[in-house]
Design an enzyme around this catalytic site. Structure first.
Site, PDB file in Angstrom:
ATOM      1  N   ASN A 138      -0.114   3.973  44.275  1.00  0.00           N
ATOM      2  CA  ASN A 138      -1.431   3.562  43.968  1.00  0.00           C
ATOM      3  C   ASN A 138      -2.296   3.870  45.237  1.00  0.00           C
ATOM      4  O   ASN A 138      -1.759   2.918  46.116  1.00  0.00           O
ATOM      5  CB  ASN A 138      -1.732   1.984  43.801  1.00  0.00           C
ATOM      6  CG  ASN A 138      -3.085   1.943  43.295  1.00  0.00           C
ATOM      7  OD1 ASN A 138      -3.982   2.648  43.774  1.00  0.00           O
ATOM      8  ND2 ASN A 138      -3.347   0.709  43.514  1.00  0.00           N
ATOM      9  N   HIS A 161      -5.338  -4.401  38.025  1.00  0.00           N
ATOM     10  CA  HIS A 161      -4.849  -4.414  39.848  1.00  0.00           C
ATOM     11  C   HIS A 161      -5.773  -5.843  40.463  1.00  0.00           C
ATOM     12  O   HIS A 161      -6.640  -5.846  39.905  1.00  0.00           O
ATOM     13  CB  HIS A 161      -5.563  -3.376  40.797  1.00  0.00           C
ATOM     14  CG  HIS A 161      -4.264  -3.494  41.770  1.00  0.00           C
ATOM     15  ND1 HIS A 161      -4.977  -3.733  42.905  1.00  0.00           N
ATOM     16  CD2 HIS A 161      -3.299  -2.538  42.327  1.00  0.00           C
ATOM     17  CE1 HIS A 161      -4.029  -3.562  44.062  1.00  0.00           C
ATOM     18  NE2 HIS A 161      -2.261  -3.217  43.234  1.00  0.00           N
ATOM     19  N   GLY A 188       0.669  -5.331  50.222  1.00  0.00           N
ATOM     20  CA  GLY A 188      -0.024  -5.322  51.579  1.00  0.00           C
ATOM     21  C   GLY A 188       0.286  -6.499  52.815  1.00  0.00           C
ATOM     22  O   GLY A 188      -0.309  -5.848  54.027  1.00  0.00           O
ATOM     23  N   GLU A 195      -6.343  -6.678  43.023  1.00  0.00           N
ATOM     24  CA  GLU A 195      -7.717  -6.121  44.302  1.00  0.00           C
ATOM     25  C   GLU A 195      -9.059  -6.266  43.298  1.00  0.00           C
ATOM     26  O   GLU A 195      -9.560  -6.558  43.657  1.00  0.00           O
ATOM     27  CB  GLU A 195      -7.239  -4.509  44.947  1.00  0.00           C
ATOM     28  CG  GLU A 195      -6.040  -5.272  46.124  1.00  0.00           C
ATOM     29  CD  GLU A 195      -5.451  -4.144  46.417  1.00  0.00           C
ATOM     30  OE1 GLU A 195      -6.284  -2.753  46.346  1.00  0.00           O
ATOM     31  OE2 GLU A 195      -4.477  -4.084  46.990  1.00  0.00           O
ATOM     32  N   SER A 226       4.567  -4.345  48.729  1.00  0.00           N
ATOM     33  CA  SER A 226       4.695  -3.797  50.282  1.00  0.00           C
ATOM     34  C   SER A 226       6.805  -3.026  49.152  1.00  0.00           C
ATOM     35  O   SER A 226       7.916  -3.431  49.882  1.00  0.00           O
ATOM     36  CB  SER A 226       5.880  -5.346  50.907  1.00  0.00           C
ATOM     37  OG  SER A 226       4.244  -5.931  51.342  1.00  0.00           O
TER      38      SER A 226
HETATM   39  P1  13P Z   1       1.416  -2.357  49.084  1.00  0.00           P
HETATM   40  O1  13P Z   1       2.971  -1.073  48.647  1.00  0.00           O
HETATM   41  O2  13P Z   1       1.100  -1.452  50.277  1.00  0.00           O
HETATM   42  O3  13P Z   1       1.997  -4.051  49.059  1.00  0.00           O
HETATM   43  O4  13P Z   1       0.555  -2.100  47.491  1.00  0.00           O
HETATM   44  C1  13P Z   1       1.416  -2.678  46.155  1.00  0.00           C
HETATM   45  C2  13P Z   1       0.190  -2.058  45.245  1.00  0.00           C
HETATM   46  O5  13P Z   1      -0.836  -2.861  45.302  1.00  0.00           O
HETATM   47  C3  13P Z   1       0.300  -0.783  44.837  1.00  0.00           C
HETATM   48  O6  13P Z   1      -0.185  -1.153  43.507  1.00  0.00           O
END
Ligand code: 13P
Length: 251
Positions: free
Chosen positions: A9, A95, A173, A97, A213
């Site tokens: 992603n 997602h 993240g 976010e 992560s």
């Molecule tokens: P990270 O791998 O940067 O933690 O993000 C995971 C994510 O939100 C994938 O959709």
């Protein structure tokens, strides 16, 4: 049969030149014998070029979002027909976010799910608890309601178009990944819930990805857990070498 999938992603990263360069690198280094299907989700403006560049390869291009309506006065939005028109047949929905920054609720996601399925898109449906939910011991309840309210209304036949992605918000993240045991515990809980609510056939055929992560040095152990069928990768999917190492971690 559950499919093994590693999806990148890319979020709001990579302009068109960077998108092209990253795809070229993935195509040139792509492992010959990867057991996992590879999915990449560039930004909307780069989707069409990504589809063209990956044409004839096994890389699948997905959108990161779409609107629930077929068309209309929704300035700035992208419809399912627009995705289909450029041969994008997979979409990430829900997602964290999108839920946190764009107010996407379970009810709204249920609408998006219906629209995507009615056009035969494959959905990568994301969900996961926040830190406070886990600290309060509420994580199973939160995940269960996200699934019940956003997804469980679909017909049994439509489950073959669904991939699940468990992404605990506190691990996205942050560099703090769920332990392989925490991921396995939640994935087993989800599969059991599907077994009880939808049926054993669907439970045994649905891929459940872990996201949060995932890096080259922890992917293999997470992917080795029996109910983890792959990963949804954010930051580490932006570097071809790291992403492909993660793909290779899927055995
Ligand atoms: P990270 O791998 O940067 O933690 O993000 C995971 C994510 O939100 C994938 O959709």
């Amino acid at each position: 049969m559950r499919k093994k999938i590693v999806a990148g992603n890319w979020k709001m990263n990579n302009d068109s030149a960077q998108t092209e360069a990253l795809i070229s690198e993935l195509l040139s280094k792509k492992p010959e014998h990867s057991v996992a299907k590879i999915v990449i989700a560039p930004s909307f403006v780069n989707l069409q070029a990504a589809v063209q560049q990956t044409h004839g390869t096994s890389i699948i291009v997905a959108a990161q979002n779409m609107h629930q309506a077929e068309s209309g006065a929704y300035t700035g939005e992208t419809s399912v027909g627009m995705l289909k028109g450029i041969k994008v047949n997979t979409v990430i929905l829900g997602h964290s976010e999108r839920r946190a920054y764009f107010g996407e609720t379970n009810a709204l996601l249920a609408e998006k799910v219906n629209t995507a399925l009615s056009h035969n898109l494959t959905i990568i449906f994301c969900f996961g608890e926040e830190l406070a939910d886990r600290q309060g011991g509420n994580h199973f309840n939160v995940v269960e309601s996200q699934l019940r309210e956003g997804l469980f209304h679909i017909s049994r036949e439509n489950w073959s178009s669904v991939v699940l992605a468990y992404e605990p918000v506190w691990a996205i993240g942050t560099g703090e990944t769920a332990s392989p045991e925490q991921a396995q515990e939640m994935h087993a809980f989800i599969r059991n819930l599907i077994r009880n609510e939808i049926g054993a056939g669907v439970a045994d055929a649905t891929s459940i990805l872990y996201g949060g992560s995932v890096k080259p040095d922890n992917a293999r152990e997470i992917f080795s857990k029996p109910d983890v069928d792959g990963g949804l990768i954010g930051g580490a999917s932006l570097k071809a070498g790291d992403f492909l190492e993660i793909v290779n971690g899927m055995q």
